[in-house]
Design a protein around this motif. Structure first.
Motif: not given
Length: 233
Positions: A52-71, A164-173
């Motif tokens: 509820q704070k008066a922040t200027s902006a917001a973004v959606l940090v977008t988890l998803c899965s691709v082929g069964g892999h977290p991304a 639009v592109f995705t990166l697997k969590v395993s790639h980021l780790l």
């Protein structure tokens, strides 16, 4: 400023070895019901404090899965946009509108405008602590899970989104895909920010900071934040 690879020490935190990545690199791992509930619990206080704070902006940090892999799903801002962030890797989001009841509504509305996705609040895990951008705005990162990308019909707005592109969590780790940028002020070290490498586009800036914080939340036994943001000692 210089880009340097992280040292090979981050997989050990307080002497506890991480669970094998192969077991976690599936929806049953990082995106499992149990891990979701753990993350929601950790974000509960932050969500109550910041939604509820008066922040200027917001973004959606977008988890998803691709082929069964977290991304993670990222957007590339259109190069035709005005301002310093055109052509940058980002999460869907933007300025808070007066009609938005809170930062979650801002993030969901902006995601619909940019990607054509109609998401309900049940997709949202919580609100992470707001962060300042270079323009002096305060941006609230809203963590959400889009679900299997194969079940989603994306309709990117070409006026705002170039790709639009995705990166697997395993790639980021993986250590070879993690770097950092050291910043100096008046010839002295000032702070360090993360960079994620070796994908179709380099993830840096505020988007990399949000990715860094999200990975620490999502995979605490595997990922350990080693950066020092501006204004900290």
């Amino acid at each position: 400023m210089s880009i340097t690879m992280f040292p090979a020490l981050r997989h050990f935190r307080q002497g506890v070895s991480p669970a094998p990545l192969a077991r976690k690199d599936s929806v049953r791992g990082y995106l499992s019901w149990g891990n979701e509930q753990r993350c929601r619990g950790l974000l509960e206080a932050s969500t109550s404090q910041h939604r509820q704070k008066a922040t200027s902006a917001a973004v959606l940090v977008t988890l998803c899965s691709v082929g069964g892999h977290p991304a993670i799903l990222y957007t590339l801002r259109s190069s035709t946009l005005a301002g310093r962030h055109k052509g940058d890797v980002s999460f869907p989001g933007g300025k808070r509108d007066r009609s938005d009841r809170d930062v979650i509504a801002t993030a969901l509305r902006e995601t619909h405008e940019e990607l054509g996705l109609c998401l309900g609040e049940e997709s949202v895990w919580g609100v992470m602590s707001p962060l300042p951008d270079k323009g002096g705005r305060t941006v609230a990162p809203v963590l959400a899970n889009l679900g299997p990308l194969e079940n989603i019909s994306l309709k990117p707005n070409p006026q705002e989104v170039e790709a639009v592109f995705t990166l697997k969590v395993s790639h980021l780790l993986q250590e070879e895909n993690q770097g950092y940028t050291n910043f100096c002020h008046q010839g002295r070290y000032s702070y360090t920010l993360p960079v994620f490498l070796n994908g179709p586009h380099r993830v840096w800036g505020l988007t990399a900071i949000m990715t860094d914080l999200m990975l620490e939340l999502l995979a605490p036994r595997t990922y350990c934040r080693r950066t020092r943001p501006p204004g900290t000692q």
